[in-house]
Design an enzyme around this catalytic site. Structure first.
Site, PDB file in Angstrom:
ATOM      1  N   LYS A 282      38.395  51.517  41.255  1.00 11.95           N
ATOM      2  CA  LYS A 282      38.327  51.372  39.798  1.00 11.95           C
ATOM      3  C   LYS A 282      39.594  51.881  39.136  1.00 11.95           C
ATOM      4  CE  LYS A 282      33.360  51.215  38.918  1.00 11.95           C
ATOM      5  NZ  LYS A 282      32.283  51.718  38.058  1.00 11.95           N
TER       6      LYS A 282
ATOM      7  N   LYS B 266      30.889  41.834  47.694  1.00 17.95           N
ATOM      8  CA  LYS B 266      29.561  42.001  47.120  1.00 17.95           C
ATOM      9  C   LYS B 266      29.466  41.316  45.751  1.00 17.95           C
ATOM     10  CE  LYS B 266      26.637  45.557  45.188  1.00 17.95           C
ATOM     11  NZ  LYS B 266      26.439  46.952  44.819  1.00 17.95           N
TER      12      LYS B 266
ATOM     13  N   LYS C 131      28.233  42.620  38.978  1.00 10.31           N
ATOM     14  CA  LYS C 131      27.747  42.234  37.660  1.00 10.31           C
ATOM     15  C   LYS C 131      28.842  42.281  36.615  1.00 10.31           C
ATOM     16  CE  LYS C 131      25.125  46.594  36.909  1.00 10.31           C
ATOM     17  NZ  LYS C 131      26.112  47.454  36.346  1.00 10.31           N
TER      18      LYS C 131
END
Ligand code: TRP
Length: 339
Positions: free
Chosen positions: A115, A198, A201
């Protein structure tokens, strides 16, 4: 007896749009767990603000996730559903655990590295680094025995265990050491456009994920476009070249409730187009009743708020009990004021 049930805690951030990966890998499993454990499921808004959030969107997403928990089948009579920031003990224990977290452990976290790499070095908030200490607080406040999380959260769970052990050895046995609860085989859903990563969202690209609130037409469009391969042979496989077809089969198997062999028999000798159509049907038949329930809930603001208020009260009772023990052990004077 309730008191003998083991405790489970998990949470989802109210950012981005919940996907069928969240549904298959988390929510649907939680619905099963609610029958066997004493469950706490939170919406982790304090974690969401570790990256910038728009206030209006954050409010909306928080209610949306709460409604999706219930629409997926979590029963507020059986489980405690609450918003993390409503139980102030999370922020308090989060701070205490931050002070006990070695920087070396925090810098090693792959989620932090990933991140942080997406932002300018100077603008990375310190919360992103301290994220795992807050997550540890979420879990340890409830003395959770088991934490159902995806593979990507394993490292944070290890961190939580290490930190709990560190606290216990410094101040005496205080925390239950939580176990990771691995979802059933096949519960890891990958991106439709990039089946080696993966399903996320918060991915921008339109054909990456099927959202739980997508219309049947959107579901169809996205799945029919899913990346496959040129082998034209349906089969489960861990070959990265074949990850797309494997992912479609995994989704189909998870939603249909069939065994791998049954799925293989059903699709033997058939083409990818057939497989995709069958996946579209499965997904839509699960989402339709779920969305109907969601649409009711989201328009009954009072009902949803009532559930969240009761959830916060129940959660706070447990959390404050643990927090008070912690404060005493580390040497804080008891607070004799009335608030
Ligand atoms: N970090 C988790 C995720 O991104 C969310 C989370 C926060 C969580 N606190 C938690 C999960 C406590 C399980 C238990 O998926």
């Amino acid at each position: 007896m309730n008191t003998q049930k083991k405790r489970v805690l998990s949470g989802i951030q109210p950012s981005g749009n919940l996907t069928i990966g969240n549904y298959i890998g988390a929510l649907r499993q939680w619905v099963e767990e609610q029958e066997h454990y004493e469950c706490y499921f939170c919406i982790v808004d304090l974690h969401a603000i570790t990256v910038p959030q728009d206030p209006t969107a954050l409010r909306e997403k928080t209610r949306e996730v709460a409604a999706l928990y219930i629409a997926s089948g979590l029963d507020p009579e059986k489980v405690t559903i609450f918003i993390q920031s409503h139980v102030t003990a999370h922020a308090e224990l989060g701070w205490i655990l931050t002070c006990l977290s070695p920087l070396g452990w925090l810098y090693r976290m792959t989620q932090f590295k990933d991140k942080a790499a997406k932002q300018q070095q100077e603008s990375v908030g310190a919360g992103l680094l301290n994220y795992p200490a807050l997550m540890a607080a979420d879990i340890l406040l409830y003395q959770a025995h088991a934490v159902p999380v995806g593979d990507d959260q394993r490292q944070h769970l290890e961190f939580t265990r290490d930190l709990a052990q560190r606290f216990n050895s410094l101040y005496g046995e205080t925390f239950v050491i939580p176990e990771v609860m691995v979802p059933k085989a096949g519960a890891r859903i990958m991106g439709l456009d990039n089946p080696t990563a993966k399903m996320s969202k918060s991915e921008e690209s339109e054909y990456h994920a099927v959202y739980m609130l997508d219309s049947p037409a959107q579901v169809k469009k996205k799945i029919m476009r899913a990346v496959t391969d040129s082998l034209a042979e349906i089969g489960f496989s861990d070959d990265p070249e074949r990850a797309g077809v494997n992912n479609l089969l995994t989704i189909y198997q998870a939603l249909s409730g069939q065994t791998g062999d049954e799925v293989m028999q059903q699709f033997a000798g058939r083409g990818y187009g057939d497989l995709k159509k069958a996946v579209v049907e499965q997904v839509n038949s699960h989402l339709e009743p779920l969305q109907a329930r969601y649409n009711q809930l989201i328009h009954e603001a009072g009902y949803l708020d009532g559930i969240l208020a009761r959830g916060a009260e129940k959660a706070a009772e447990m959390a404050e009990h643990t927090l008070n023990t912690v404060k005493e052990r580390i040497g804080f004077l008891p607070n004799r004021s009335r608030r």
